[in-house]
Design an enzyme around this catalytic site. Sequence first.
Site, PDB file in Angstrom:
ATOM      1  N   SER A   1       0.855  -1.123  -0.011  1.00  0.00           N
ATOM      2  CA  SER A   1      -0.061  -0.140   0.072  1.00  0.00           C
ATOM      3  C   SER A   1       0.884   1.092   0.057  1.00  0.00           C
ATOM      4  CB  SER A   1      -0.913   0.030   1.354  1.00  0.00           C
ATOM      5  OG  SER A   1      -0.200   0.266   2.434  1.00  0.00           O
TER       6      SER A   1
ATOM      7  N   SER B   1       0.755   3.692   2.164  1.00  0.00           N
ATOM      8  CA  SER B   1       0.999   4.555   3.313  1.00  0.00           C
ATOM      9  C   SER B   1       2.380   5.041   3.946  1.00  0.00           C
ATOM     10  CB  SER B   1       0.362   3.527   4.531  1.00  0.00           C
ATOM     11  OG  SER B   1       1.187   2.438   5.241  1.00  0.00           O
TER      12      SER B   1
ATOM     13  N   LYS C   1       5.383   0.799   9.449  1.00  0.00           N
ATOM     14  CA  LYS C   1       5.416   2.108   9.751  1.00  0.00           C
ATOM     15  C   LYS C   1       6.754   2.582  10.411  1.00  0.00           C
ATOM     16  CE  LYS C   1       0.788   1.673   8.923  1.00  0.00           C
ATOM     17  NZ  LYS C   1      -0.012   2.405   7.716  1.00  0.00           N
TER      18      LYS C   1
ATOM     19  N   SER D   1      -2.830   6.482   5.976  1.00  0.00           N
ATOM     20  CA  SER D   1      -2.239   5.549   6.632  1.00  0.00           C
ATOM     21  C   SER D   1      -3.343   5.360   7.994  1.00  0.00           C
ATOM     22  CB  SER D   1      -0.944   6.172   7.262  1.00  0.00           C
ATOM     23  OG  SER D   1      -0.147   5.115   8.246  1.00  0.00           O
TER      24      SER D   1
END
Length: 263
Positions: A41, A43, A103, A211
């Site tokens: 993705s 994010s 992250k 996100s």
Amino acid sequence: MARSSDKEPEGIMETVKTVVYALAIAAVFRTLFFQPFWIPSGSMKDTLLVGDFLFVNKMAYGYSKYSCPFGVCPIPDRLFGDEPERGDVVVFRHPVSGQDYIKRLIGLPGDKVQVKNGVLFLNGQAQKQVPTDPFVETYEAQGSVGGFPACSNGAVGIGGECEKERAMETLEGGVTHAILNIRDGLGADNTPVFDVPEGHFFFMGDNRDNSIDSRFAQAGGGVGMVPFANLLGRADRVIFSSAGSRMLYFWTWRGDRFFKAIE
């Protein structure tokens, strides 16, 4: 003829043993050293792009039960556990869903984290943001999922230039990295103060308006606070990258991202 027939089972068993040994070696390597990870993705744009492939350094923070596939390592807490540092890009096991996420580590144990009008505050201090050139990408289906990026410059057609506002953010401790903004005033641009408990960490994506991270509660599908045991390792370098829906589509490879350091 009998002699040849006797040799056939031996040959099959040798092949089976070779496969078993190879799988065992691969499992040990994946458990102790490096775990492959695809970026599914957007994010973490523009630090990580959809289709980036990397190896997670599992030695960076030591080992927990989640270091083994399916979380079967017989480790009650953590072995050889070095503390992560603010600004690290980390792969971790979601505390509820069991999925692997990637992250940036923002909040350490004991920190107070808040976002006000899109600006990150750590322990009451605004983290410096310096606007820079916008991030530009082609508006097209991305990766195997085929999702389309969100743009800050309004609706653009297929093949058009999709922009996002970009700034360089410097975190407490000195790590500087790019963050993206799609538009102001979204829900996660203003948050309450989060107190990071002992043994837990607070994560955010660099693509701040796209996100699902620690700003969102686990009860609502967010990440919430992540226990130290759930950290799988640090992402240090992109090994390979493809902008296409299949890795074998060589004309979509991003050669400039091969072996690119993650900052």
